[in-house]
Design a protein around this motif. Structure first.
Motif, PDB file in Angstrom:
ATOM      1  N   CYS A   1      11.876 -10.960   6.196  1.00  0.00           N
ATOM      2  CA  CYS A   1      11.423  -9.485   5.621  1.00  0.00           C
ATOM      3  C   CYS A   1       9.914  -9.429   5.715  1.00  0.00           C
ATOM      4  N   PRO A   2       9.494  -8.220   5.762  1.00  0.00           N
ATOM      5  CA  PRO A   2       8.199  -7.796   5.893  1.00  0.00           C
ATOM      6  C   PRO A   2       7.084  -8.486   5.007  1.00  0.00           C
ATOM      7  N   GLU A   3       5.921  -8.381   5.298  1.00  0.00           N
ATOM      8  CA  GLU A   3       4.743  -9.038   4.284  1.00  0.00           C
ATOM      9  C   GLU A   3       3.527  -8.057   4.287  1.00  0.00           C
ATOM     10  N   PRO A   4       3.242  -7.933   3.070  1.00  0.00           N
ATOM     11  CA  PRO A   4       2.281  -6.802   2.850  1.00  0.00           C
ATOM     12  C   PRO A   4       0.865  -7.286   3.684  1.00  0.00           C
ATOM     13  N   PRO A   5       0.108  -6.298   4.400  1.00  0.00           N
ATOM     14  CA  PRO A   5      -1.130  -6.637   5.557  1.00  0.00           C
ATOM     15  C   PRO A   5      -2.141  -7.038   4.477  1.00  0.00           C
ATOM     16  N   SER A   6      -2.129  -6.550   3.159  1.00  0.00           N
ATOM     17  CA  SER A   6      -3.408  -6.926   2.539  1.00  0.00           C
ATOM     18  C   SER A   6      -3.389  -8.333   2.108  1.00  0.00           C
TER      19      SER A   6
ATOM     20  N   PRO B   1      -3.712  -1.646   7.552  1.00  0.00           N
ATOM     21  CA  PRO B   1      -3.591  -1.642   6.259  1.00  0.00           C
ATOM     22  C   PRO B   1      -2.250  -0.898   5.605  1.00  0.00           C
ATOM     23  N   ASP B   2      -1.879   0.039   6.448  1.00  0.00           N
ATOM     24  CA  ASP B   2      -0.640   1.009   5.954  1.00  0.00           C
ATOM     25  C   ASP B   2       0.496   0.482   6.521  1.00  0.00           C
ATOM     26  N   GLU B   3       0.751  -0.586   7.274  1.00  0.00           N
ATOM     27  CA  GLU B   3       2.124  -0.822   7.773  1.00  0.00           C
ATOM     28  C   GLU B   3       2.335  -2.232   7.466  1.00  0.00           C
TER      29      GLU B   3
ATOM     30  N   PRO C   1       7.909  -0.471  -4.905  1.00  0.00           N
ATOM     31  CA  PRO C   1       7.660   0.744  -4.305  1.00  0.00           C
ATOM     32  C   PRO C   1       6.572   0.491  -3.054  1.00  0.00           C
ATOM     33  N   GLU C   2       6.869   1.289  -2.026  1.00  0.00           N
ATOM     34  CA  GLU C   2       6.105   1.137  -0.929  1.00  0.00           C
ATOM     35  C   GLU C   2       4.507   0.959  -1.123  1.00  0.00           C
ATOM     36  N   GLN C   3       3.867   1.849  -1.832  1.00  0.00           N
ATOM     37  CA  GLN C   3       2.436   1.625  -1.831  1.00  0.00           C
ATOM     38  C   GLN C   3       2.237   0.335  -2.758  1.00  0.00           C
ATOM     39  N   GLU C   4       2.962   0.140  -3.779  1.00  0.00           N
ATOM     40  CA  GLU C   4       2.698  -1.032  -4.683  1.00  0.00           C
ATOM     41  C   GLU C   4       2.679  -2.533  -3.730  1.00  0.00           C
ATOM     42  N   PHE C   5       3.566  -2.397  -2.877  1.00  0.00           N
ATOM     43  CA  PHE C   5       4.061  -3.475  -1.808  1.00  0.00           C
ATOM     44  C   PHE C   5       2.643  -3.416  -0.893  1.00  0.00           C
ATOM     45  N   LEU C   6       2.299  -2.564  -0.334  1.00  0.00           N
ATOM     46  CA  LEU C   6       1.264  -2.865   0.679  1.00  0.00           C
ATOM     47  C   LEU C   6       0.112  -3.037   0.061  1.00  0.00           C
ATOM     48  N   SER C   7      -0.251  -2.802  -1.442  1.00  0.00           N
ATOM     49  CA  SER C   7      -1.777  -3.019  -1.891  1.00  0.00           C
ATOM     50  C   SER C   7      -1.422  -4.427  -2.622  1.00  0.00           C
ATOM     51  N   LEU C   8      -0.570  -5.361  -2.456  1.00  0.00           N
ATOM     52  CA  LEU C   8      -0.503  -6.749  -3.064  1.00  0.00           C
ATOM     53  C   LEU C   8      -1.520  -7.307  -2.651  1.00  0.00           C
ATOM     54  N   THR C   9      -1.946  -8.558  -3.342  1.00  0.00           N
ATOM     55  CA  THR C   9      -2.922  -9.333  -3.085  1.00  0.00           C
ATOM     56  C   THR C   9      -2.606 -10.674  -3.263  1.00  0.00           C
TER      57      THR C   9
END
Length: 268
Positions: free
Chosen positions: A177-182, A145-147, A73-81
């Motif tokens: 493929c995209p990467e999480p900014p975090s 952080p949100d993109e 899910p998008e929010q889980e992906f964006l918050s990966l560490t």
């Protein structure tokens, strides 16, 4: 006609792991291959045959949200560490190859250093690797952080490659493929340190003589580990995808044959 390696796919907690081996040759052990940002298992596709021909069983994985693996899910992906990715690699190692050599490219190089800090791999191979944070920041600005972080064709060509055909570039662009900014911000700002004293296996540092990405210089990483780097001319950051970089796989397998702690142990 030369027969290629035999392939098998595994799923580890939703991650695709592509296994390749050549059953016609004596087996030396496993190599777990970890890709860089925006890539996947496929970045090693042209390197795998020389490894298997030398008796190494390859386990090339795709991290979550990368080629063939589960979509978050998008929010889980964006918050990966970074540590989320490290634990993903540890799960693959624990499940499929508790004793293996590790090979990491770019971001995957930093991940494999963090895994090696926590385990006892047979060897560690770092290709165009992100260095430990103690070498300093790679960038002075952060991504929003949100993109998701996604580079376009022109930037990928400029940063990743020295020489690549349009046809090969087309194939790359269908798979990135995209990467999480975090994650990208953390490994770029120098905050992810590695206890290099805890990495007790043989280490090989491989890098292009000129890398157009902001990753740390291979010579600085090699110095940190007290080894001599293998610097490759006429290739770019993602040398595995360039015609001139295919031969580097054979140089790495020769080093593994001579230096990996578990060399000669039967793969299973």
């Amino acid at each position: 006609m030369t027969r290629g390696p035999q392939w098998a796919d595994h799923q580890v907690d939703g991650m695709l792991v592509r296994e390749a081996r050549d059953t016609r040759v004596p087996q030396r052990g496993h190599v777990v291959m970890v890709h860089g940002a925006q890539q996947g298992w496929w970045v090693f596709e042209r390197w795998i045959p020389p490894f298997t021909h030398s008796g190494w069983t390859c386990l090339a994985l795709s991290l979550p949200n990368h080629t063939g693996s589960r979509v978050l899910p998008e929010q889980e992906f964006l918050s990966l560490t970074v540590m989320d990715y490290v634990h993903d690699v540890l799960r693959v190692v624990d499940r499929l190859a508790p004793r293996a050599a590790l090979l990491g490219h770019s971001m995957g190089g930093l991940l494999t250093q963090l895994v090696a800090e926590r385990t006892a791999p047979d060897a560690l191979v770092l290709v165009s690797s992100v260095g430990p944070g103690q070498l300093g920041a790679m960038r002075t600005t952060s991504f929003p952080p949100d993109e998701p972080v996604a580079f376009g064709r022109d930037l990928i060509r400029e940063r990743w490659f020295h020489r690549i055909s349009e046809t090969a570039m087309d194939a790359v662009m269908t798979r990135v493929c995209p990467e999480p900014p975090s994650v990208v911000n953390a490994y770029s700002d120098g905050s992810v340190h590695v206890d290099t004293r805890a990495v007790r296996c043989p280490v090989l540092v491989v890098g292009p003589q000129v890398d157009h990405t902001p990753v740390h210089d291979a010579r600085r990483i090699a110095e940190l580990y007290g080894v001599r780097p293998l610097l490759v001319p006429e290739v770019g950051h993602s040398m595995m995808l360039e015609d001139e970089g295919v031969h580097v796989a054979s140089a790495i397998t020769q080093w593994l044959d001579a230096n990996a702690v578990g060399r000669g142990r039967e793969a299973h």
